[in-house]
Write a protein that holds these residues in place. Structure first.
Motif, short mmCIF file in Angstrom:
data_model
loop_
_atom_site.label_atom_id
_atom_site.label_comp_id
_atom_site.label_asym_id
_atom_site.label_seq_id
_atom_site.Cartn_x
_atom_site.Cartn_y
_atom_site.Cartn_z
N LYS A 31 0.84 -1.21 0.00
CA LYS A 31 0.00 0.00 0.00
C LYS A 31 0.88 1.26 0.00
O LYS A 31 0.68 2.18 -0.79
CB LYS A 31 -0.92 -0.03 1.24
CG LYS A 31 -1.93 1.11 1.33
CD LYS A 31 -3.06 0.73 2.33
CE LYS A 31 -4.00 1.92 2.56
NZ LYS A 31 -3.32 3.06 3.24
N GLU A 32 1.87 1.24 0.88
CA GLU A 32 2.74 2.43 1.00
C GLU A 32 3.57 2.61 -0.28
O GLU A 32 3.73 3.71 -0.80
CB GLU A 32 3.68 2.25 2.20
CG GLU A 32 4.19 3.56 2.77
CD GLU A 32 5.24 3.31 3.85
OE1 GLU A 32 6.22 4.05 3.87
OE2 GLU A 32 5.06 2.35 4.64
N ALA A 65 2.75 1.64 -3.23
CA ALA A 65 1.83 2.08 -4.29
C ALA A 65 1.56 3.57 -4.17
O ALA A 65 1.59 4.30 -5.17
CB ALA A 65 0.54 1.28 -4.22
N GLU A 66 1.32 4.03 -2.94
CA GLU A 66 1.02 5.45 -2.76
C GLU A 66 2.20 6.33 -3.15
O GLU A 66 2.05 7.35 -3.80
CB GLU A 66 0.61 5.72 -1.30
CG GLU A 66 -0.88 5.46 -1.07
CD GLU A 66 -1.21 5.31 0.42
OE1 GLU A 66 -2.22 4.68 0.74
OE2 GLU A 66 -0.40 5.81 1.26
N ARG A 67 3.39 5.91 -2.75
CA ARG A 67 4.55 6.76 -3.01
C ARG A 67 4.87 6.88 -4.49
O ARG A 67 5.40 7.89 -4.94
CB ARG A 67 5.78 6.19 -2.29
CG ARG A 67 5.71 6.35 -0.80
CD ARG A 67 6.95 5.83 -0.14
NE ARG A 67 8.11 6.64 -0.49
CZ ARG A 67 9.21 6.70 0.27
NH1 ARG A 67 9.23 6.04 1.41
NH2 ARG A 67 10.24 7.40 -0.11
N TYR A 68 4.62 5.82 -5.25
CA TYR A 68 5.08 5.83 -6.65
C TYR A 68 3.95 5.66 -7.66
O TYR A 68 4.17 5.24 -8.78
CB TYR A 68 6.15 4.74 -6.85
CG TYR A 68 7.39 4.99 -6.05
CD1 TYR A 68 7.66 4.26 -4.89
CD2 TYR A 68 8.29 5.99 -6.42
CE1 TYR A 68 8.81 4.51 -4.14
CE2 TYR A 68 9.43 6.25 -5.67
CZ TYR A 68 9.67 5.51 -4.53
OH TYR A 68 10.80 5.79 -3.78
N HIS A 69 2.72 6.00 -7.25
CA HIS A 69 1.56 5.90 -8.16
C HIS A 69 1.46 4.52 -8.81
O HIS A 69 1.30 4.39 -10.01
CB HIS A 69 1.63 6.97 -9.28
CG HIS A 69 1.89 8.35 -8.78
ND1 HIS A 69 1.02 9.00 -7.91
CD2 HIS A 69 2.92 9.20 -8.95
CE1 HIS A 69 1.51 10.19 -7.61
NE2 HIS A 69 2.67 10.35 -8.22
N ASN A 90 -0.10 0.27 -8.32
CA ASN A 90 -1.32 -0.40 -7.90
C ASN A 90 -0.95 -1.48 -6.88
O ASN A 90 -0.24 -2.45 -7.21
CB ASN A 90 -1.97 -1.02 -9.15
CG ASN A 90 -3.20 -1.85 -8.82
OD1 ASN A 90 -3.30 -2.43 -7.75
ND2 ASN A 90 -4.13 -1.89 -9.76
N ALA A 91 -1.42 -1.32 -5.64
CA ALA A 91 -1.03 -2.20 -4.54
C ALA A 91 -1.41 -3.65 -4.81
O ALA A 91 -0.63 -4.57 -4.55
CB ALA A 91 -1.65 -1.72 -3.23
N SER A 112 0.04 18.54 -9.99
CA SER A 112 -0.61 17.33 -10.48
C SER A 112 -1.31 17.53 -11.84
O SER A 112 -1.54 16.58 -12.55
CB SER A 112 -1.64 16.85 -9.46
OG SER A 112 -2.59 17.88 -9.30
#
Ligand code: NAD
Ligand code: NAD
Lengths: 208, 208
Positions: A31-32, A34-38, A40-41, B182
Protein backbone atom coordinates in the motif's frame (compact mmCIF):
# COMPACT_ATOMS: atom_id res chain seq x y z
CA UNK A 1 9.35 -16.46 -19.72
CA UNK A 2 6.92 -13.79 -18.51
CA UNK A 3 5.58 -11.07 -20.74
CA UNK A 4 7.39 -7.81 -21.37
CA UNK A 5 4.69 -5.88 -19.52
CA UNK A 6 5.29 -7.88 -16.32
CA UNK A 7 9.05 -7.55 -16.69
CA UNK A 8 8.69 -3.76 -17.02
CA UNK A 9 6.61 -3.67 -13.83
CA UNK A 10 9.18 -5.72 -11.93
CA UNK A 11 11.94 -3.42 -13.16
CA UNK A 12 9.87 -0.47 -11.96
CA UNK A 13 9.32 -2.04 -8.48
CA UNK A 14 13.08 -2.65 -8.28
CA UNK A 15 13.81 1.02 -9.01
CA UNK A 16 11.29 2.15 -6.40
CA UNK A 17 12.64 -0.22 -3.76
CA UNK A 18 16.21 0.90 -4.45
CA UNK A 19 15.09 4.50 -3.80
CA UNK A 20 13.22 3.54 -0.61
CA UNK A 21 16.16 1.45 0.58
CA UNK A 22 18.34 4.55 0.77
CA UNK A 23 16.11 5.94 3.49
CA UNK A 24 16.96 3.22 5.95
CA UNK A 25 13.65 1.46 6.64
CA UNK A 26 13.66 -2.36 6.68
CA UNK A 27 10.06 -2.98 5.63
CA UNK A 28 7.46 -1.40 3.36
CA UNK A 29 3.86 -2.40 2.63
CA UNK A 30 2.48 -2.75 -0.90
CA UNK A 31 0.00 0.00 0.00
CA UNK A 32 2.74 2.43 1.00
CA UNK A 33 4.88 1.55 -2.06
CA UNK A 34 1.83 2.08 -4.29
CA UNK A 35 1.02 5.45 -2.76
CA UNK A 36 4.55 6.76 -3.01
CA UNK A 37 5.08 5.83 -6.65
CA UNK A 38 1.56 5.90 -8.16
CA UNK A 39 1.49 2.11 -8.49
CA UNK A 40 -1.32 -0.40 -7.90
CA UNK A 41 -1.03 -2.20 -4.54
CA UNK A 42 -3.02 -5.27 -5.69
CA UNK A 43 -0.84 -5.60 -8.77
CA UNK A 44 2.34 -5.39 -6.64
CA UNK A 45 1.15 -8.18 -4.33
CA UNK A 46 0.06 -10.32 -7.28
CA UNK A 47 3.32 -9.87 -9.20
CA UNK A 48 5.58 -10.48 -6.20
CA UNK A 49 3.66 -13.53 -4.96
CA UNK A 50 3.89 -15.05 -8.48
CA UNK A 51 7.67 -15.07 -7.90
CA UNK A 52 7.41 -16.42 -4.39
CA UNK A 53 7.82 -13.15 -2.49
CA UNK A 54 5.25 -12.44 0.22
CA UNK A 55 4.86 -9.58 2.67
CA UNK A 56 4.38 -10.17 6.45
CA UNK A 57 0.87 -9.23 7.53
CA UNK A 58 0.87 -5.80 9.16
CA UNK A 59 4.59 -5.30 8.48
CA UNK A 60 5.01 -5.52 4.72
CA UNK A 61 7.90 -6.65 2.51
CA UNK A 62 11.50 -6.87 3.67
CA UNK A 63 13.11 -4.32 1.35
CA UNK A 64 16.58 -5.88 1.10
CA UNK A 65 15.25 -9.41 0.53
CA UNK A 66 12.78 -8.23 -2.12
CA UNK A 67 15.52 -6.35 -3.97
CA UNK A 68 17.69 -9.47 -4.04
CA UNK A 69 14.75 -11.57 -5.24
CA UNK A 70 13.79 -9.09 -7.99
CA UNK A 71 17.38 -8.95 -9.23
CA UNK A 72 17.41 -12.73 -9.46
CA UNK A 73 14.11 -12.90 -11.34
CA UNK A 74 15.14 -10.14 -13.72
CA UNK A 75 18.47 -11.81 -14.45
CA UNK A 76 20.32 -8.82 -12.98
CA UNK A 77 22.69 -10.78 -10.75
CA UNK A 78 25.17 -10.97 -13.58
CA UNK A 79 26.95 -8.31 -15.62
CA UNK A 80 26.09 -7.84 -19.30
CA UNK A 81 28.63 -6.33 -21.67
CA UNK A 82 26.88 -4.04 -24.13
CA UNK A 83 28.09 -2.56 -27.43
CA UNK A 84 26.61 0.36 -29.37
CA UNK A 85 26.74 0.63 -33.17
CA UNK A 86 26.81 4.30 -34.23
CA UNK A 87 28.89 6.82 -32.26
CA UNK A 88 26.77 9.79 -33.30
CA UNK A 89 24.66 12.03 -31.08
CA UNK A 90 22.38 9.31 -29.78
CA UNK A 91 24.99 6.57 -29.41
CA UNK A 92 27.31 8.89 -27.49
CA UNK A 93 24.50 10.09 -25.20
CA UNK A 94 23.57 6.48 -24.41
CA UNK A 95 27.19 5.48 -23.79
CA UNK A 96 27.79 8.35 -21.34
CA UNK A 97 24.45 8.10 -19.51
CA UNK A 98 25.43 8.11 -15.81
CA UNK A 99 22.85 5.49 -14.74
CA UNK A 100 24.18 2.87 -17.18
CA UNK A 101 27.72 1.89 -16.35
CA UNK A 102 27.07 0.37 -12.97
CA UNK A 103 25.07 -2.53 -11.52
CA UNK A 104 24.43 -5.04 -14.28
CA UNK A 105 25.57 -3.26 -17.43
CA UNK A 106 28.91 -2.27 -18.90
CA UNK A 107 29.04 -0.35 -22.19
CA UNK A 108 32.34 -1.76 -23.49
CA UNK A 109 32.47 -0.48 -27.06
CA UNK A 110 31.08 1.86 -29.66
CA UNK A 111 31.40 1.12 -33.37
CA UNK A 112 31.42 3.59 -36.23
CA UNK A 113 32.56 3.87 -39.87
CA UNK A 114 33.69 7.50 -39.60
CA UNK A 115 37.50 7.44 -39.34
CA UNK A 116 37.48 10.81 -37.57
CA UNK A 117 35.72 9.12 -34.62
CA UNK A 118 37.48 5.75 -34.65
CA UNK A 119 40.29 5.46 -32.10
CA UNK A 120 38.82 8.18 -29.87
CA UNK A 121 36.92 7.69 -26.58
CA UNK A 122 33.67 9.17 -25.28
CA UNK A 123 33.63 11.64 -22.35
CA UNK A 124 33.38 8.75 -19.90
CA UNK A 125 36.17 6.83 -21.63
CA UNK A 126 34.35 4.27 -23.81
CA UNK A 127 36.48 3.35 -26.87
CA UNK A 128 35.19 3.80 -30.43
CA UNK A 129 36.23 0.97 -32.77
CA UNK A 130 35.87 0.72 -36.52
CA UNK A 131 32.69 -1.07 -37.62
CA UNK A 132 34.75 -3.49 -39.76
CA UNK A 133 36.06 -5.07 -36.54
CA UNK A 134 32.61 -5.61 -34.99
CA UNK A 135 32.61 -9.42 -34.98
CA UNK A 136 36.12 -9.79 -33.52
CA UNK A 137 35.49 -7.21 -30.78
CA UNK A 138 32.08 -8.66 -29.86
CA UNK A 139 33.69 -12.08 -29.32
CA UNK A 140 36.81 -10.71 -27.61
CA UNK A 141 34.80 -8.49 -25.21
CA UNK A 142 32.04 -11.10 -24.64
CA UNK A 143 29.30 -8.69 -25.72
CA UNK A 144 25.79 -10.12 -25.10
CA UNK A 145 23.62 -7.10 -26.02
CA UNK A 146 23.84 -4.79 -29.01
CA UNK A 147 22.34 -1.32 -29.41
CA UNK A 148 21.58 -0.03 -32.90
CA UNK A 149 22.04 3.72 -33.18
CA UNK A 150 22.93 4.15 -36.86
CA UNK A 151 20.76 5.53 -39.68
CA UNK A 152 17.84 3.36 -40.79
CA UNK A 153 19.48 2.01 -43.95
CA UNK A 154 22.39 0.51 -42.00
CA UNK A 155 20.38 -0.99 -39.13
CA UNK A 156 19.40 -4.42 -40.50
CA UNK A 157 22.90 -5.26 -41.74
CA UNK A 158 24.47 -4.34 -38.41
CA UNK A 159 21.86 -6.28 -36.43
CA UNK A 160 22.66 -9.38 -38.50
CA UNK A 161 26.37 -8.94 -37.79
CA UNK A 162 25.77 -8.58 -34.06
CA UNK A 163 23.73 -11.79 -34.05
CA UNK A 164 26.22 -13.79 -36.13
CA UNK A 165 28.96 -12.70 -33.69
CA UNK A 166 27.01 -14.12 -30.73
CA UNK A 167 24.90 -11.24 -29.39
CA UNK A 168 21.52 -12.47 -28.06
CA UNK A 169 19.59 -9.23 -27.36
CA UNK A 170 19.17 -6.18 -29.63
CA UNK A 171 17.84 -2.74 -28.79
CA UNK A 172 16.99 -0.86 -31.95
CA UNK A 173 16.68 2.93 -32.05
CA UNK A 174 16.76 3.27 -35.84
CA UNK A 175 13.35 4.08 -37.38
CA UNK A 176 13.00 0.80 -39.27
CA UNK A 177 11.71 -2.69 -38.37
CA UNK A 178 14.52 -5.20 -38.20
CA UNK A 179 13.93 -8.90 -38.82
CA UNK A 180 15.89 -11.35 -36.67
CA UNK A 181 15.58 -15.06 -35.78
CA UNK A 182 12.87 -15.71 -33.17
CA UNK A 183 15.37 -16.80 -30.48
CA UNK A 184 16.84 -13.28 -30.43
CA UNK A 185 14.97 -10.75 -28.29
CA UNK A 186 14.59 -7.37 -30.00
CA UNK A 187 13.28 -4.24 -28.33
CA UNK A 188 12.52 -1.16 -30.41
CA UNK A 189 12.86 2.19 -28.70
CA UNK A 190 10.90 5.09 -30.08
CA UNK A 191 10.60 8.37 -28.23
CA UNK A 192 7.86 9.47 -30.63
CA UNK A 193 5.40 6.98 -29.16
CA UNK A 194 6.13 8.39 -25.70
CA UNK A 195 5.51 11.87 -27.11
CA UNK A 196 2.15 10.59 -28.40
CA UNK A 197 1.22 9.43 -24.91
CA UNK A 198 2.16 12.85 -23.58
CA UNK A 199 0.09 14.52 -26.31
CA UNK A 200 -2.97 12.53 -25.24
CA UNK A 201 -2.81 14.05 -21.75
CA UNK A 202 -1.88 17.54 -22.91
CA UNK A 203 -4.86 17.51 -25.29
CA UNK A 204 -7.15 16.89 -22.31
CA UNK A 205 -5.84 19.78 -20.18
CA UNK A 206 -8.00 22.89 -20.42
CA UNK A 207 -5.80 25.81 -21.31
CA UNK A 208 -5.71 28.90 -19.14
CA UNK B 1 -8.73 10.07 -19.19
CA UNK B 2 -7.63 6.49 -19.86
CA UNK B 3 -4.53 4.99 -18.35
CA UNK B 4 -1.07 5.35 -19.83
CA UNK B 5 -0.96 1.65 -20.65
CA UNK B 6 -4.09 1.89 -22.83
CA UNK B 7 -2.80 5.04 -24.50
CA UNK B 8 0.47 3.27 -25.34
CA UNK B 9 -1.47 0.39 -26.89
CA UNK B 10 -3.59 2.74 -28.99
CA UNK B 11 -0.45 4.53 -30.15
CA UNK B 12 1.01 1.14 -31.10
CA UNK B 13 -2.15 0.14 -33.05
CA UNK B 14 -1.94 3.49 -34.87
CA UNK B 15 1.66 2.81 -35.90
CA UNK B 16 0.78 -0.68 -37.11
CA UNK B 17 -2.23 0.53 -39.09
CA UNK B 18 -0.16 3.31 -40.70
CA UNK B 19 2.29 0.63 -41.88
CA UNK B 20 -0.50 -1.64 -43.15
CA UNK B 21 -2.20 1.29 -44.86
CA UNK B 22 0.79 1.77 -47.15
CA UNK B 23 0.15 -1.65 -48.69
CA UNK B 24 -3.18 -0.65 -50.16
CA UNK B 25 -5.73 -2.94 -48.46
CA UNK B 26 -8.96 -1.33 -47.21
CA UNK B 27 -9.77 -3.71 -44.36
CA UNK B 28 -7.88 -5.78 -41.80
CA UNK B 29 -9.13 -8.14 -39.08
CA UNK B 30 -7.97 -7.93 -35.46
CA UNK B 31 -6.63 -11.47 -35.88
CA UNK B 32 -4.48 -10.52 -38.85
CA UNK B 33 -3.24 -7.32 -37.19
CA UNK B 34 -2.37 -9.32 -34.06
CA UNK B 35 -0.44 -11.96 -36.02
CA UNK B 36 1.54 -9.43 -38.03
CA UNK B 37 2.67 -7.34 -35.06
CA UNK B 38 2.70 -9.83 -32.14
CA UNK B 39 -0.35 -8.18 -30.55
CA UNK B 40 -3.37 -9.69 -28.77
CA UNK B 41 -6.48 -9.84 -31.01
CA UNK B 42 -8.92 -9.85 -28.06
CA UNK B 43 -7.22 -6.82 -26.56
CA UNK B 44 -7.39 -4.97 -29.92
CA UNK B 45 -11.13 -5.61 -30.23
CA UNK B 46 -11.74 -4.60 -26.60
CA UNK B 47 -9.70 -1.39 -26.84
CA UNK B 48 -11.22 -0.26 -30.15
CA UNK B 49 -14.81 -1.04 -29.14
CA UNK B 50 -14.29 1.02 -25.95
CA UNK B 51 -13.80 4.02 -28.27
CA UNK B 52 -16.72 3.13 -30.48
CA UNK B 53 -14.80 1.46 -33.32
CA UNK B 54 -16.08 -1.93 -34.46
CA UNK B 55 -14.99 -4.31 -37.19
CA UNK B 56 -17.44 -5.77 -39.75
CA UNK B 57 -17.94 -9.49 -39.19
CA UNK B 58 -15.89 -11.50 -41.65
CA UNK B 59 -14.29 -8.34 -43.12
CA UNK B 60 -12.54 -6.58 -40.26
CA UNK B 61 -11.77 -2.92 -39.55
CA UNK B 62 -11.76 -0.20 -42.19
CA UNK B 63 -8.10 0.87 -42.03
CA UNK B 64 -8.54 4.52 -43.01
CA UNK B 65 -11.52 5.09 -40.69
CA UNK B 66 -9.75 3.45 -37.75
CA UNK B 67 -6.67 5.58 -38.28
CA UNK B 68 -8.78 8.75 -38.23
CA UNK B 69 -10.58 7.58 -35.11
CA UNK B 70 -7.36 6.68 -33.28
CA UNK B 71 -5.84 10.05 -34.12
CA UNK B 72 -8.91 11.76 -32.67
CA UNK B 73 -8.86 9.70 -29.48
CA UNK B 74 -5.12 10.23 -29.01
CA UNK B 75 -5.43 13.98 -29.52
CA UNK B 76 -3.25 13.77 -32.64
CA UNK B 77 -5.47 15.81 -34.93
CA UNK B 78 -3.66 18.94 -33.83
CA UNK B 79 -0.03 20.02 -34.01
CA UNK B 80 2.01 20.36 -30.80
CA UNK B 81 5.00 22.68 -30.69
CA UNK B 82 7.76 21.08 -28.64
CA UNK B 83 10.91 22.59 -27.12
CA UNK B 84 14.01 20.78 -25.84
CA UNK B 85 16.14 22.09 -22.96
CA UNK B 86 19.76 20.94 -23.41
CA UNK B 87 21.36 20.96 -26.86
CA UNK B 88 23.89 18.29 -26.00
CA UNK B 89 24.21 14.80 -27.49
CA UNK B 90 20.78 13.59 -26.47
CA UNK B 91 18.90 16.82 -27.12
CA UNK B 92 20.38 17.12 -30.60
CA UNK B 93 19.64 13.48 -31.44
CA UNK B 94 16.01 13.95 -30.38
CA UNK B 95 15.66 17.19 -32.33
CA UNK B 96 16.98 15.67 -35.57
CA UNK B 97 15.12 12.35 -35.28
CA UNK B 98 13.51 11.89 -38.73
CA UNK B 99 10.20 10.47 -37.38
CA UNK B 100 9.51 13.54 -35.23
CA UNK B 101 9.04 16.63 -37.31
CA UNK B 102 5.97 15.57 -39.18
CA UNK B 103 2.39 14.61 -38.34
CA UNK B 104 1.48 16.06 -34.95
CA UNK B 105 4.81 17.35 -33.62
CA UNK B 106 7.11 20.25 -34.42
CA UNK B 107 10.37 20.67 -32.55
CA UNK B 108 10.55 24.48 -32.65
CA UNK B 109 13.43 25.27 -30.29
CA UNK B 110 16.40 24.00 -28.33
CA UNK B 111 17.68 25.84 -25.27
CA UNK B 112 21.18 25.80 -23.85
CA UNK B 113 23.46 27.89 -21.61
CA UNK B 114 26.63 27.21 -23.62
CA UNK B 115 27.29 30.34 -25.70
CA UNK B 116 29.23 28.30 -28.25
CA UNK B 117 25.97 26.53 -29.18
CA UNK B 118 23.53 29.44 -28.86
CA UNK B 119 22.66 31.04 -32.19
CA UNK B 120 23.50 27.89 -34.18
CA UNK B 121 21.04 25.40 -35.70
CA UNK B 122 20.92 21.61 -35.61
CA UNK B 123 21.51 19.52 -38.74
CA UNK B 124 17.81 19.68 -39.61
CA UNK B 125 17.68 23.44 -38.96
CA UNK B 126 16.21 23.74 -35.47
CA UNK B 127 17.44 26.94 -33.75
CA UNK B 128 19.31 26.90 -30.43
CA UNK B 129 18.31 29.75 -28.09
CA UNK B 130 19.89 30.84 -24.83
CA UNK B 131 18.24 29.29 -21.78
CA UNK B 132 17.73 32.78 -20.27
CA UNK B 133 15.09 33.47 -22.94
CA UNK B 134 13.11 30.27 -22.30
CA UNK B 135 9.90 31.86 -20.98
CA UNK B 136 9.64 34.46 -23.77
CA UNK B 137 10.30 31.89 -26.51
CA UNK B 138 7.87 29.36 -25.06
CA UNK B 139 5.08 31.95 -25.13
CA UNK B 140 6.07 33.41 -28.52
CA UNK B 141 6.29 29.97 -30.19
CA UNK B 142 3.22 28.54 -28.39
CA UNK B 143 5.18 25.61 -27.00
CA UNK B 144 2.93 23.05 -25.26
CA UNK B 145 5.42 20.26 -24.47
CA UNK B 146 8.89 20.50 -22.99
CA UNK B 147 11.67 17.91 -23.11
CA UNK B 148 14.32 17.92 -20.40
CA UNK B 149 17.72 16.82 -21.68
CA UNK B 150 20.10 18.65 -19.32
CA UNK B 151 22.19 17.23 -16.46
CA UNK B 152 20.27 16.05 -13.38
CA UNK B 153 21.09 19.08 -11.21
CA UNK B 154 19.49 21.49 -13.71
CA UNK B 155 16.35 19.46 -14.49
CA UNK B 156 13.94 20.55 -11.74
CA UNK B 157 14.63 24.27 -12.20
CA UNK B 158 14.08 24.06 -15.96
CA UNK B 159 10.90 22.00 -15.57
CA UNK B 160 9.50 24.68 -13.25
CA UNK B 161 10.33 27.37 -15.80
CA UNK B 162 8.65 25.45 -18.62
CA UNK B 163 5.49 25.08 -16.52
CA UNK B 164 5.38 28.72 -15.39
CA UNK B 165 5.69 29.75 -19.08
CA UNK B 166 2.60 27.69 -19.99
CA UNK B 167 3.88 24.25 -21.01
CA UNK B 168 1.46 21.46 -19.96
CA UNK B 169 3.41 18.26 -20.67
CA UNK B 170 7.00 17.37 -19.70
CA UNK B 171 9.19 14.51 -20.88
CA UNK B 172 12.14 14.10 -18.58
CA UNK B 173 15.31 12.27 -19.66
CA UNK B 174 17.49 13.50 -16.77
CA UNK B 175 18.20 10.82 -14.11
CA UNK B 176 16.29 12.55 -11.33
CA UNK B 177 12.65 12.62 -10.20
CA UNK B 178 11.08 15.99 -10.90
CA UNK B 179 8.15 17.27 -8.85
CA UNK B 180 5.45 19.22 -10.69
CA UNK B 181 1.84 20.21 -9.97
CA UNK B 182 -0.61 17.33 -10.48
CA UNK B 183 -2.32 18.97 -13.49
CA UNK B 184 0.94 18.69 -15.47
CA UNK B 185 1.59 15.33 -17.10
CA UNK B 186 5.18 14.15 -16.72
CA UNK B 187 6.70 11.15 -18.47
CA UNK B 188 10.15 9.93 -17.47
CA UNK B 189 12.18 8.24 -20.15
CA UNK B 190 14.87 5.84 -19.06
CA UNK B 191 16.63 3.56 -21.52
CA UNK B 192 18.15 1.61 -18.63
CA UNK B 193 14.79 0.09 -17.71
CA UNK B 194 14.41 -1.07 -21.31
CA UNK B 195 17.89 -2.59 -21.07
CA UNK B 196 16.73 -4.42 -17.95
CA UNK B 197 13.81 -5.89 -19.86
CA UNK B 198 16.24 -7.02 -22.57
CA UNK B 199 18.53 -8.53 -19.93
CA UNK B 200 15.66 -10.64 -18.58
CA UNK B 201 15.24 -12.33 -21.97
CA UNK B 202 18.95 -12.62 -22.71
CA UNK B 203 19.46 -14.31 -19.32
CA UNK B 204 16.95 -16.97 -20.37
CA UNK B 205 18.60 -17.82 -23.70
CA UNK B 206 20.88 -20.87 -23.54
CA UNK B 207 24.23 -19.92 -24.95
CA UNK B 208 25.70 -21.92 -27.78
N1 NAD C 1 14.22 5.87 -31.30
C1 NAD C 1 14.36 7.11 -30.95
O1 NAD C 1 13.64 7.61 -30.10
C2 NAD C 1 15.45 7.94 -31.65
C3 NAD C 1 15.73 9.24 -31.23
C4 NAD C 1 16.74 9.93 -31.91
C5 NAD C 1 17.42 9.33 -32.98
N2 NAD C 1 17.09 8.07 -33.37
C6 NAD C 1 17.74 7.35 -34.46
O2 NAD C 1 19.00 6.92 -33.97
C7 NAD C 1 19.94 6.86 -35.04
C8 NAD C 1 21.15 7.69 -34.69
O3 NAD C 1 20.78 9.04 -34.54
P1 NAD C 1 21.88 10.20 -34.34
O4 NAD C 1 21.17 11.47 -34.06
O5 NAD C 1 22.90 9.72 -33.35
O6 NAD C 1 22.54 10.24 -35.78
P2 NAD C 1 24.02 10.66 -36.14
O7 NAD C 1 24.04 10.93 -37.60
O8 NAD C 1 24.48 11.74 -35.21
O9 NAD C 1 24.87 9.34 -35.83
C9 NAD C 1 24.90 8.24 -36.67
C10 NAD C 1 26.28 7.61 -36.57
O10 NAD C 1 26.26 6.37 -37.25
C11 NAD C 1 27.44 6.27 -38.05
N3 NAD C 1 27.14 5.38 -39.15
C12 NAD C 1 26.38 5.60 -40.25
N4 NAD C 1 26.34 4.49 -41.03
C13 NAD C 1 27.09 3.57 -40.40
C14 NAD C 1 27.44 2.22 -40.72
N5 NAD C 1 27.00 1.60 -41.82
N6 NAD C 1 28.25 1.55 -39.88
C15 NAD C 1 28.70 2.16 -38.74
N7 NAD C 1 28.41 3.43 -38.39
C16 NAD C 1 27.61 4.11 -39.21
C17 NAD C 1 27.77 7.68 -38.46
O11 NAD C 1 29.13 7.80 -38.80
C18 NAD C 1 27.38 8.48 -37.21
O12 NAD C 1 28.46 8.61 -36.32
C19 NAD C 1 19.20 7.33 -36.28
O13 NAD C 1 18.70 6.22 -36.97
C20 NAD C 1 18.02 8.13 -35.72
O14 NAD C 1 16.92 8.11 -36.58
C21 NAD C 1 16.14 7.38 -32.71
N1 NAD D 1 16.86 8.69 -20.02
C1 NAD D 1 17.76 8.17 -20.80
O1 NAD D 1 17.59 7.07 -21.29
C2 NAD D 1 19.04 8.96 -21.07
C3 NAD D 1 19.98 8.52 -21.99
C4 NAD D 1 21.12 9.30 -22.19
C5 NAD D 1 21.31 10.48 -21.47
N2 NAD D 1 20.39 10.88 -20.54
C6 NAD D 1 20.45 12.10 -19.76
O2 NAD D 1 20.12 13.20 -20.63
C7 NAD D 1 20.81 14.37 -20.23
C8 NAD D 1 21.60 14.91 -21.40
O3 NAD D 1 22.57 13.98 -21.79
P1 NAD D 1 23.69 14.36 -22.89
O4 NAD D 1 24.45 13.12 -23.19
O5 NAD D 1 23.02 15.07 -24.02
O6 NAD D 1 24.58 15.37 -22.08
P2 NAD D 1 25.45 16.57 -22.68
O7 NAD D 1 26.39 16.97 -21.62
O8 NAD D 1 25.97 16.19 -24.01
O9 NAD D 1 24.35 17.73 -22.91
C9 NAD D 1 23.86 18.51 -21.88
C10 NAD D 1 23.59 19.90 -22.42
O10 NAD D 1 22.88 20.63 -21.44
C11 NAD D 1 23.45 21.93 -21.35
N3 NAD D 1 23.20 22.46 -20.01
C12 NAD D 1 23.77 22.09 -18.83
N4 NAD D 1 23.21 22.77 -17.81
C13 NAD D 1 22.28 23.59 -18.38
C14 NAD D 1 21.39 24.56 -17.83
N5 NAD D 1 21.32 24.82 -16.53
N6 NAD D 1 20.59 25.23 -18.69
C15 NAD D 1 20.63 24.96 -20.03
N7 NAD D 1 21.45 24.06 -20.59
C16 NAD D 1 22.27 23.39 -19.77
C17 NAD D 1 24.92 21.77 -21.66
O11 NAD D 1 25.47 22.98 -22.12
C18 NAD D 1 24.88 20.67 -22.74
O12 NAD D 1 24.79 21.21 -24.04
C19 NAD D 1 21.67 13.96 -19.04
O13 NAD D 1 20.97 14.26 -17.86
C20 NAD D 1 21.80 12.45 -19.18
O14 NAD D 1 21.98 11.83 -17.94
C21 NAD D 1 19.25 10.14 -20.37
Amino acid sequence: CVSEIVTRRLSLYLRCLLMVNREGDDYISSKELAERYHLNADQIRKDLSYFGTFGKRGVGYNIEDTIVKLKEVLGLTQVYNVAIAGAGNLGTALADYPRINRDSFRIVALFDRDNRKVGAKTRTGIPIYHISGLEDRVRELNVRMGIISVPADAAQGIADRFVSAGVRGIMNFAPVRIQLPSYIKTISADFKSQLEVLAYYVSKIKVG
